[in-house]
Every structure is written in C-alpha cells, then in structure tokens.
Write an enzyme that holds these catalytic residues in place. Structure first.
Site, mmCIF file in Angstrom:
data_model
loop_
_atom_site.group_PDB
_atom_site.id
_atom_site.type_symbol
_atom_site.label_atom_id
_atom_site.label_comp_id
_atom_site.label_asym_id
_atom_site.label_seq_id
_atom_site.Cartn_x
_atom_site.Cartn_y
_atom_site.Cartn_z
ATOM 1 N N ASP A 189 -0.404 -34.176 -42.827
ATOM 2 C CA ASP A 189 0.125 -34.516 -41.751
ATOM 3 C C ASP A 189 -0.830 -34.458 -40.546
ATOM 4 O O ASP A 189 -2.081 -33.996 -40.962
ATOM 5 C CB ASP A 189 1.332 -33.653 -41.427
ATOM 6 C CG ASP A 189 0.827 -32.055 -41.233
ATOM 7 O OD1 ASP A 189 0.029 -31.642 -41.844
ATOM 8 O OD2 ASP A 189 1.976 -31.432 -40.883
ATOM 9 N N PHE A 207 -7.375 -37.835 -41.756
ATOM 10 C CA PHE A 207 -8.660 -37.390 -41.831
ATOM 11 C C PHE A 207 -9.359 -37.926 -40.411
ATOM 12 O O PHE A 207 -10.479 -37.242 -40.186
ATOM 13 C CB PHE A 207 -9.436 -37.480 -43.188
ATOM 14 C CG PHE A 207 -8.659 -36.910 -44.273
ATOM 15 C CD1 PHE A 207 -8.597 -35.642 -44.501
ATOM 16 C CD2 PHE A 207 -7.739 -37.755 -45.322
ATOM 17 C CE1 PHE A 207 -8.048 -34.909 -45.410
ATOM 18 C CE2 PHE A 207 -7.405 -36.973 -46.318
ATOM 19 C CZ PHE A 207 -7.481 -35.780 -46.549
#
Length: 264
Positions: free
Chosen positions: A98, A111
């Site tokens: 998440d 990321f």
C-alpha cells in the site's frame, strides 16, 4: 520468513508521461461519479468493468474519509495513476503493498515517490543498491520511477490508498477486489495467434507472493522484500532486473532499460 509489511516500503521515514485524467481540484467523491473512461486508460476500463462497482464504492469511501478530515494519500489525481499506463503495453508487473503513509511521498506507483522527495525511502534505496549490484547502474537521489512505467513496467500496489500516518489503514476497504481483477487481466492477455503476451512478474515479500495464484503460467521472480527489515535475507543478490530482462528476451520482447535519469 518475511515480516508482514505495513506498506509497500515498510519505511517509517519515509510518471508516466500522460497528463492526469483528472485534476487535483476533483475530490475523491467526484471521482466516484465520473465515467470509467475518464479515470483509466481505455483498455483498463474494459478490463475493470466487472469490478466497477467495487471501484466506485472504495472511491466513495475515500470521499467520506476526506469529508471527515482525514488526509488521504495519494491525491485524487494520482490514486488511479497505475491504470493510466495502457494495459496492452504492460511487460513487467511489480507488486507493492500500500502507499507510503508520509504526506508528499505517495504518487500512485508502487515504490516510487515524488521526484523532489529527499531522502528517498529506505526500501527504494535498497532497490537502487540491488540495481547497481545487478546491472552496474548508479543509484539515484530521487524516487521518480516514471521512466520504468514508460517502458511498460506496471508498478501496482495491492491497496491504492492510505490515511496519512497510518500504514495499512485502507486494507480490506475494497481495493483488493480491484487489483485482483487488474492482475488477472495483465496475466490473461493473448495475442492474435492465441499465445500469451510477454509478461514477467516481480514479487518481493510474502504479501506480493500471495498474488501468485492470479498469475497462471507467468514467469515469476520472487525474493524477500527490499525493506531494511528483510533485504539481507534474500533480496540482496537476487538480481531481479537482469533476470526480468532475460525472461523478456526468452519471450521475444526485448529488454527494459532500468537506468533512471540523474534527476527527474
């Protein structure tokens, strides 16, 4: 065994060239009422049509969160950013968990962070370390991964939003049904001759590996999560970037240029 992570990065400290389909002036509640074709790329709209109700429900939930005074991340204009990358162009799937819960970090791609964010999250710094060890590419000081997205790398979190400062707070609110449908759609694309379209899936950590049953015969690259809590237990030395390129070449789809620009 990897610890169960609280966000795609597990960092407490803590792109794509198309214009946003919606602007920052549009709130989450308004997103829930817009036509699907105004929210995502056309082929994604078709793929996500079976879960459109789930998507509208979770966007309405985000509207209620915002109305109650909670800061929701990422912004409305970025919450569906991963689906502005055309489904047809996906070559590599990287599954996150998440979004980063730190305000200003989440940008709708797993990321990645805003190009101006300093320092970058520690999980991303570890990804850069492995990229250098694997391909000899220099680490960057920024976290803008849009160049990967431009080449068909789908940076998809399992849960696409979070309440600021509360990692994992939007799990089990409806996103999982949407991203399950998305992952299945990516894995079940076929060319005119009936063959599967080229795809490699990179799964870092136990949460990401849980999507394995959705991917069918897709070639997989799995390892520990790049978080500082687990990177030394199998992420470092796994060489995911060169392995992904080898698997793409075996499928006749060239390679990804993983090098990022020095500045975004």
């Amino acid at each position: 065994m990897d610890p169960v992570p609280a966000s795609d990065s597990l960092d407490s400290d803590a792109l794509f060239e198309l214009e946003p389909a919606v602007t920052h002036a549009v709130g989450f509640a308004e997103l829930a009422r817009l036509p699907l074709l105004e929210l995502v790329a056309a082929d994604w709209a078709e793929a996500l049509a079976p879960v459109e109700g789930n998507l509208r429900d979770v966007l309405a939930f985000l509207g209620r969160e915002a109305a109650e005074g909670h800061e929701v991340l990422p912004s409305p204009s970025n919450v569906l950013r991963a689906f502005r990358q055309p489904l047809a162009g996906v070559r590599v799937l990287i599954v996150g968990q998440d979004p980063y819960p730190t305000p200003g970090h989440a940008v709708g791609l797993s990321f990645a962070v805003d190009g101006a964010t300093r320092p970058i999250p520690r999980s991303l710094a570890n990804i850069y370390k492995e990229l250098e060890a694997d391909l000899g590419l220099p680490p960057r000081i920024h976290g803008d991964l849009s160049r990967w997205a431009d080449q068909g790398v789908l940076l998809l979190n399992r849960v696409l939003s979070v309440r600021a400062g509360a990692a994992g707070s939007h799990r089990n609110k409806g996103w999982e049904a949407v991203t399950t449908a998305a992952i299945r759609a990516v894995a079940n694309r076929f060319a005119a001759d009936g063959s599967r379209k080229p795809l490699v899936a990179i799964l870092w950590g136990k949460d990401a590996e849980a999507v394995r049953p959705l991917l069918g015969p897709t070639p997989l690259i799995t390892s520990a999560h790049p978080s500082p809590l687990s990177a030394s237990r199998g992420f470092f030395g796994s060489r995911p970037f060169s392995h992904a390129n080898s698997l793409l070449q075996e499928q006749g789809d060239g390679t990804v240029d993983w090098e990022l620009p020095p500045l975004p």
